[in-house]
Structure formats: C-alpha cells, structure tokens
Design a protein around this motif. Structure first.
Motif, PDB file in Angstrom:
ATOM      1  N   GLU A  38      -2.488  24.880  -5.907  1.00  0.00           N
ATOM      2  CA  GLU A  38      -3.832  25.441  -5.759  1.00  0.00           C
ATOM      3  C   GLU A  38      -4.312  26.051  -7.076  1.00  0.00           C
ATOM      4  OE1 GLU A  38      -6.393  28.113  -2.638  1.00  0.00           O
ATOM      5  OE2 GLU A  38      -4.256  28.541  -2.829  1.00  0.00           O
ATOM      6  N   ALA A  39      -3.414  26.698  -7.800  1.00  0.00           N
ATOM      7  CA  ALA A  39      -3.788  27.270  -9.100  1.00  0.00           C
ATOM      8  C   ALA A  39      -4.213  26.171 -10.068  1.00  0.00           C
ATOM      9  CB  ALA A  39      -2.618  28.078  -9.683  1.00  0.00           C
ATOM     10  N   VAL A  40      -3.518  25.051 -10.039  1.00  0.00           N
ATOM     11  CA  VAL A  40      -3.899  23.919 -10.893  1.00  0.00           C
ATOM     12  C   VAL A  40      -5.259  23.374 -10.454  1.00  0.00           C
ATOM     13  CG1 VAL A  40      -3.300  21.561 -11.565  1.00  0.00           C
ATOM     14  CG2 VAL A  40      -1.533  23.323 -11.507  1.00  0.00           C
ATOM     15  N   ALA A  41      -5.479  23.301  -9.149  1.00  0.00           N
ATOM     16  CA  ALA A  41      -6.766  22.819  -8.638  1.00  0.00           C
ATOM     17  C   ALA A  41      -7.913  23.720  -9.097  1.00  0.00           C
ATOM     18  CB  ALA A  41      -6.737  22.720  -7.116  1.00  0.00           C
ATOM     19  N   VAL A  42      -7.681  25.016  -9.121  1.00  0.00           N
ATOM     20  CA  VAL A  42      -8.697  25.946  -9.609  1.00  0.00           C
ATOM     21  C   VAL A  42      -8.975  25.695 -11.088  1.00  0.00           C
ATOM     22  CG1 VAL A  42      -9.166  28.385 -10.108  1.00  0.00           C
ATOM     23  CG2 VAL A  42      -8.298  27.713  -7.862  1.00  0.00           C
ATOM     24  N   GLN A  43      -7.931  25.441 -11.865  1.00  0.00           N
ATOM     25  CA  GLN A  43      -8.121  25.115 -13.278  1.00  0.00           C
ATOM     26  C   GLN A  43      -8.925  23.830 -13.439  1.00  0.00           C
ATOM     27  OE1 GLN A  43      -4.077  24.950 -14.675  1.00  0.00           O
ATOM     28  NE2 GLN A  43      -4.069  27.106 -15.306  1.00  0.00           N
ATOM     29  N   LEU A  44      -8.647  22.861 -12.587  1.00  0.00           N
ATOM     30  CA  LEU A  44      -9.399  21.610 -12.640  1.00  0.00           C
ATOM     31  C   LEU A  44     -10.868  21.825 -12.275  1.00  0.00           C
ATOM     32  CD1 LEU A  44      -6.888  19.049 -11.105  1.00  0.00           C
ATOM     33  CD2 LEU A  44      -7.555  19.302 -13.505  1.00  0.00           C
ATOM     34  N   LEU A  45     -11.117  22.696 -11.311  1.00  0.00           N
ATOM     35  CA  LEU A  45     -12.507  23.023 -10.969  1.00  0.00           C
ATOM     36  C   LEU A  45     -13.226  23.661 -12.148  1.00  0.00           C
ATOM     37  CD1 LEU A  45     -12.303  24.407  -7.315  1.00  0.00           C
ATOM     38  CD2 LEU A  45     -13.480  22.341  -8.096  1.00  0.00           C
ATOM     39  N   ASP A  46     -12.534  24.543 -12.842  1.00  0.00           N
ATOM     40  CA  ASP A  46     -13.119  25.154 -14.045  1.00  0.00           C
ATOM     41  C   ASP A  46     -13.401  24.104 -15.105  1.00  0.00           C
ATOM     42  OD1 ASP A  46     -12.988  27.647 -12.852  1.00  0.00           O
ATOM     43  OD2 ASP A  46     -11.143  28.245 -13.905  1.00  0.00           O
ATOM     44  N   ALA A  47     -12.476  23.167 -15.277  1.00  0.00           N
ATOM     45  CA  ALA A  47     -12.669  22.099 -16.261  1.00  0.00           C
ATOM     46  C   ALA A  47     -13.842  21.213 -15.862  1.00  0.00           C
ATOM     47  CB  ALA A  47     -11.394  21.269 -16.388  1.00  0.00           C
ATOM     48  N   GLU A  48     -13.983  20.959 -14.578  1.00  0.00           N
ATOM     49  CA  GLU A  48     -15.105  20.160 -14.101  1.00  0.00           C
ATOM     50  C   GLU A  48     -16.433  20.864 -14.398  1.00  0.00           C
ATOM     51  OE1 GLU A  48     -17.071  18.620  -9.950  1.00  0.00           O
ATOM     52  OE2 GLU A  48     -14.990  19.293  -9.912  1.00  0.00           O
TER      53      GLU A  48
ATOM     54  N   THR B 229     -14.403  11.330 -10.998  1.00  0.00           N
ATOM     55  CA  THR B 229     -12.971  11.088 -10.829  1.00  0.00           C
ATOM     56  C   THR B 229     -12.212  12.410 -10.794  1.00  0.00           C
ATOM     57  OG1 THR B 229     -13.131   8.943 -11.934  1.00  0.00           O
ATOM     58  CG2 THR B 229     -10.943   9.965 -11.830  1.00  0.00           C
ATOM     59  N   LEU B 230     -12.568  13.319 -11.684  1.00  0.00           N
ATOM     60  CA  LEU B 230     -11.932  14.631 -11.716  1.00  0.00           C
ATOM     61  C   LEU B 230     -12.164  15.367 -10.400  1.00  0.00           C
ATOM     62  CD1 LEU B 230     -10.402  16.820 -13.257  1.00  0.00           C
ATOM     63  CD2 LEU B 230     -12.582  17.508 -14.286  1.00  0.00           C
ATOM     64  N   GLN B 231     -13.369  15.286  -9.879  1.00  0.00           N
ATOM     65  CA  GLN B 231     -13.673  15.940  -8.609  1.00  0.00           C
ATOM     66  C   GLN B 231     -12.859  15.329  -7.471  1.00  0.00           C
ATOM     67  OE1 GLN B 231     -17.776  15.675  -7.401  1.00  0.00           O
ATOM     68  NE2 GLN B 231     -17.552  17.317  -5.916  1.00  0.00           N
ATOM     69  N   THR B 232     -12.740  14.016  -7.468  1.00  0.00           N
ATOM     70  CA  THR B 232     -11.943  13.340  -6.438  1.00  0.00           C
ATOM     71  C   THR B 232     -10.491  13.782  -6.500  1.00  0.00           C
ATOM     72  OG1 THR B 232     -13.404  11.422  -6.468  1.00  0.00           O
ATOM     73  CG2 THR B 232     -11.191  11.089  -5.577  1.00  0.00           C
ATOM     74  N   ARG B 233      -9.926  13.824  -7.691  1.00  0.00           N
ATOM     75  CA  ARG B 233      -8.518  14.225  -7.855  1.00  0.00           C
ATOM     76  C   ARG B 233      -8.312  15.687  -7.482  1.00  0.00           C
ATOM     77  NH1 ARG B 233      -8.371   9.666  -7.321  1.00  0.00           N
ATOM     78  NH2 ARG B 233      -7.874   8.110  -8.878  1.00  0.00           N
TER      79      ARG B 233
ATOM     80  N   LEU C 213      -5.883  17.137  -4.610  1.00  0.00           N
ATOM     81  CA  LEU C 213      -4.900  18.189  -4.871  1.00  0.00           C
ATOM     82  C   LEU C 213      -5.025  19.305  -3.841  1.00  0.00           C
ATOM     83  CD1 LEU C 213      -2.628  18.968  -6.775  1.00  0.00           C
ATOM     84  CD2 LEU C 213      -4.327  19.995  -8.280  1.00  0.00           C
ATOM     85  N   TYR C 214      -6.259  19.698  -3.507  1.00  0.00           N
ATOM     86  CA  TYR C 214      -6.461  20.698  -2.460  1.00  0.00           C
ATOM     87  C   TYR C 214      -5.913  20.205  -1.121  1.00  0.00           C
ATOM     88  CZ  TYR C 214      -9.145  24.368  -4.746  1.00  0.00           C
ATOM     89  OH  TYR C 214      -9.530  25.424  -5.528  1.00  0.00           O
TER      90      TYR C 214
END
Length: 97
Positions: free
Chosen positions: A19-29, A61-65, A69-70
């Motif tokens: 989940e922490a990685v998913a939050v980082q990915l959301l920030d990157a998005e 693609t980032l949003q899908t991944r 992950l979530y």
C-alpha cells in the motif's frame, strides 16, 4: 506432504508495504499529470502532440498498475483474515474435544 505455515501478521505487513508503494505511485501519477499539463501548454508544434499522447498512455498504464497493486493489498488482507479464522476454528475444535 509439505507443511504450509502462514503468519497472518506477515501478510498484513506485506499488504502495508504494498500500500505504501501504491501511495508513492499515486504521487508519481499526480506529478506526471502536472508535468504533462505544463508541457502541453509550453510546447506547441513539432512532435508535441505525439509526445503528450505517449505521456497520457503511460499515465493510464501507471494508473492501471496502481489499481492492481491496491487490489493485491486487499487480497493479502482477506487472506490474513481467512487464516486467522481457520486458526480460531481449529483452536475451538481442539478445545471442545
């Protein structure tokens, strides 16, 4: 036959890390979306449109991944709960015997 040993708390910890990685990915998005918007306003002509379209595809693609992950975090949490329930059922069964 191999014995399977699952620690529900380890599943929960893995879920928290994912989940922490998913939050980082959301920030990157979000950062990518902002950068694309700024670039779209600043860069006109040439290959700007094709580049912006590529960025949008990457963002999608980032949003899908990130969504996947979530989903995996939720699967891990459900599995941890199931293992806890099975442990409780076995304990109750043996206590009743």
């Amino acid at each position: 036959m191999t014995t399977l040993h699952i620690e529900p708390e380890e599943l929960r910890e893995s879920s928290r890390r994912l989940e922490a990685v998913a939050v980082q990915l959301l920030d990157a998005e979000t950062d990518l979306r902002r950068a694309a918007a700024m670039l779209d306003m600043a860069w006109q002509g040439g290959h700007s449109e094709s580049f912006i379209n590529e960025l949008r595809a990457l963002k999608n693609t980032l949003q899908t991944r990130t969504d996947e992950l979530y989903s995996y975090t939720m699967i891990l949490l459900r599995q941890a709960d199931k293992w806890d329930e099975m442990d409780q059922s076995w304990q109750n069964l043996f206590r009743g015997s």
